[in-house]
Design an enzyme around this catalytic site. Sequence first.
Site, short mmCIF file in Angstrom:
data_model
loop_
_atom_site.label_atom_id
_atom_site.label_comp_id
_atom_site.label_asym_id
_atom_site.label_seq_id
_atom_site.Cartn_x
_atom_site.Cartn_y
_atom_site.Cartn_z
N CYS A 92 0.85 -1.21 0.00
CA CYS A 92 0.00 0.00 0.00
C CYS A 92 0.88 1.25 0.00
O CYS A 92 0.62 2.23 -0.70
CB CYS A 92 -0.89 0.04 1.23
N HIS A 113 -34.49 1.29 15.16
CA HIS A 113 -33.44 2.30 15.27
C HIS A 113 -33.91 3.73 15.04
O HIS A 113 -33.19 4.67 15.34
CB HIS A 113 -32.28 1.94 14.36
N CYS A 160 -28.47 -8.37 12.27
CA CYS A 160 -29.79 -7.79 12.50
C CYS A 160 -30.84 -8.56 11.70
O CYS A 160 -31.91 -8.89 12.21
CB CYS A 160 -29.82 -6.32 12.06
#
Lengths: 153, 294
Positions: B109, B214, B255
């Site tokens: 990188c 939420h 979830c």
Amino acid sequence: MIPRMVWIASACIAAGVTAASAEVVAPDKVMMEDMTVGKSLSGQAGNPDEGRKVFASRKLGNCLACHANADLKNELFHGQVGPPLDGVADRWEEPQLRAILVDSKKVFGGQSIMPSFYRIINDQRTQEKFHNKTILTAEQIEDIIAYLKTLKE
Amino acid sequence: MMKLMMAGAFATVAAAVFVTAAAAQDSANIGEQGLQTEPMELVIDDEKMMTRVKAPADSPFTELISGWEFRNPGTRKMELDDFDNPAFIWVEQGEELWSTVDGTEGKSCATCHEDASDSMKGVRAAFPKWDEAKGKPQAMEHQVNECRTERMGADAWKWESDQMLGMTAYVGLQSRGMPVQVEIDGPMQEWWQRGKDLYYQRVGQLDMSCANCHEDNYGKMIRADRLSQGQINGFPTYRLKWQKIGSLHRRFKGCMQNIRAVGYKRGSDEFTALELYVASRGQGLSVETPAVRQ
């Protein structure tokens, strides 16, 4: 003499089976009128002791996830998402409680977070093991209703 | 005297802002439950994180609140000091990988991007980003793998691998404290809308959308968990439940699993669109990568 006894016994068993299964109301056959469901889903009265267990079980009703209930204060962690259910029997009649459990959105409106416990939902990316299944059975819902009717203030 | 007046004026303004009905309602939502029994500010390395910011007019919220605010004091404390933050095990791996040569091109990188603390500053805050060549938005994980496969001649990392988590945590850390600022105009508009549709779509046998918990019920307890606004400014995040760091898409999948739905794949267009939309709901919150949650 003996063959006749056998015949009668078989007939009774056959009739009994037919009668019991005919009395369970299928999820798509539930009659809701004015936000009430008058008829028992199982064709029988529920058992409040069983209902208390179904209410508390995380794998079944898991009602405590959202509702506090002083009658189960020995269970840890009562949720706050829905209203507390202390005295719920003073506020709702049995046919109303049944309608709320069957399909809450038809009573509270489309925005309600409450699951519909007696509706088949296959078309919302539902996991396959829950296809063609309701969250609770007719009998479990009747047991919960019988239990809720004991919650008076 | 001048100073005193200024201070007074400031206090008045602050008080006025504080008591707007809507903001008070939001505070009550989480304050009432004893959340701030042990008040704390999120200050890391002398830098204060913006964990509560006023929401823009078009937001469904009146105040944007980082997930950090919803956690118990013990969990919150773990994020205050990088020595206590277990995610730094992965950050260190990421830092090492940054300058490790890999692939047929003999590059790391650092070969192109040099010092990450310079070149990667602000990057986390702006992802997902539009990729003109691909004609769609990219999550940071996509971008890392694009570099690896197209410029380094190296194999792609798996989304949830320790290498990918380490790299995204390390790169993300370079933006810590900067406000989330994703682009949602131009070609992103369509993807943002797609993410929004997913956010409000009920799924699974339990028949719930992201918004049911939420947006409508944050601050409340759902059994033993306190619902947050589902803000994503701390990802990848160390989760006590996982006992490791994990990606945002892993969290999305969890979830969906809970509501008895089949989750989308990590890195799918659906989750990338959802990531974009949810990021946009937290514009202005500080990047907390790598955060600690329960």
